[in-house]
Design an enzyme around this catalytic site. Structure first.
Site, PDB file in Angstrom:
ATOM      1  N   ASP A  94      10.003  -2.593   8.181  1.00  0.00           N
ATOM      2  CA  ASP A  94       8.901  -2.067   7.164  1.00  0.00           C
ATOM      3  C   ASP A  94       8.264  -2.259   7.764  1.00  0.00           C
ATOM      4  OD1 ASP A  94       8.352  -3.171   4.274  1.00  0.00           O
ATOM      5  OD2 ASP A  94       7.016  -3.913   5.766  1.00  0.00           O
ATOM      6  N   HIS A 119       1.043  -1.175  -2.004  1.00  0.00           N
ATOM      7  CA  HIS A 119       1.476  -1.930  -1.816  1.00  0.00           C
ATOM      8  C   HIS A 119       0.499  -3.152  -2.574  1.00  0.00           C
ATOM      9  CE1 HIS A 119       0.826  -3.750   2.309  1.00  0.00           C
ATOM     10  NE2 HIS A 119       1.083  -4.628   1.878  1.00  0.00           N
ATOM     11  N   TYR A 129      -1.325  -2.675   8.453  1.00  0.00           N
ATOM     12  CA  TYR A 129      -0.442  -3.605  10.125  1.00  0.00           C
ATOM     13  C   TYR A 129      -0.442  -3.556  10.700  1.00  0.00           C
ATOM     14  CZ  TYR A 129       2.760  -5.500   5.944  1.00  0.00           C
ATOM     15  OH  TYR A 129       2.985  -5.948   4.911  1.00  0.00           O
TER      16      TYR A 129
END
Length: 246
Positions: free
Chosen positions: A16, A79, A21
């Site tokens: 994931d 998200h 990120y």
């Protein structure tokens, strides 16, 4: 990168990630070095808030494919819920990506029941997966029941409380760990599995990565599950999805 490769060595196949990120290229390189075939992997990524809307989401998706060095994703998520119109545009983009086969499944992360209900006004395809903070201190029972009713898969992030609590010191978890010769973390992760949730535990420590995968040689009883249920404090460590300002 070494943590990713170790995870693959001990059997992990679901990875994931997300644009925010900033590790998509690292994940791609690490997975390449494992030698695993793409079809044996399940890769999830997410479109970040500043790229919501139809056109921007399409652009973000293509950038993610390039960074991950793949021509499709197994799961693509929005998200966070932002403004209604931007989410609507993003979801339209995800639906089209799904229909063309560039994504095998589509869903959302950090959405509330209210926000999911709003989607019914425009979604041709409802989310297949909802990824939300879930752990014994915050079991998301109401949302979980809603997802079961709507035939949507519940996926848990922060499944062990993100290390931001005393969860793993709870007496019932310590006792069950002794009972099954497991760690408290393994008891919590097995609790998620018994509830039918997909889990994405996070660690960079080889020992814990290995430990977190050793969950399939025992089962919790109904009594165990009830005992764990009683430690719920409704404590959320992440942001409330209803607080849409970021």
């Amino acid at each position: 990168m070494s943590a990713i490769k170790h995870a693959a060595e001990v059997g992990y196949r679901h990875f994931d990630t997300a644009t925010v990120y900033k590790n998509e290229p690292i994940l791609a390189q690490a997975l390449k070095e494992t030698g695993l075939a793409r079809e044996d992997l399940f890769i999830t990524s997410k479109v970040w808030n500043d790229m919501q809307g139809y056109d921007k989401t399409k652009q973000a998706f293509e950038e993610t494919l390039q960074k991950l060095k793949t021509d499709y994703l197994d799961l693509y998520l929005i998200h966070w819920y932002m403004e209604d119109e931007s989410v609507k545009g993003s979801w339209q983009a995800l639906e089209e990506l799904y229909k063309t086969g560039k994504v095998k499944a589509i869903g959302v992360s950090n959405f509330s029941i209210n926000q999911l209900e709003k989607m019914k006004g425009y979604a041709e395809i409802m989310p297949m997966v909802v990824q939300v903070e879930t752990h014994p201190y915050f079991p998301q029972d109401e949302l979980r029941n809603y997802l079961v009713k709507e035939n949507i898969q519940h996926e848990s992030w922060g499944p062990i409380g993100q290390g931001r609590s005393d969860l793993l010191s709870e007496p019932i978890l310590v006792a069950l760990a002794e009972k099954y010769d497991k760690s408290p973390a393994q008891i919590v992760l097995r609790w998620h599995i018994e509830r039918g949730s997909v889990i994405i535990p996070k660690s960079v420590h080889p020992g814990r990565i290995t430990e977190n995968s050793a969950l399939f040689d025992f089962e919790l009883t109904a009594g165990d599950m009830q005992a764990i249920k009683e430690i719920n404090t409704e404590t959320r460590y992440g942001r409330d999805p209803e607080n849409t300002g970021y």
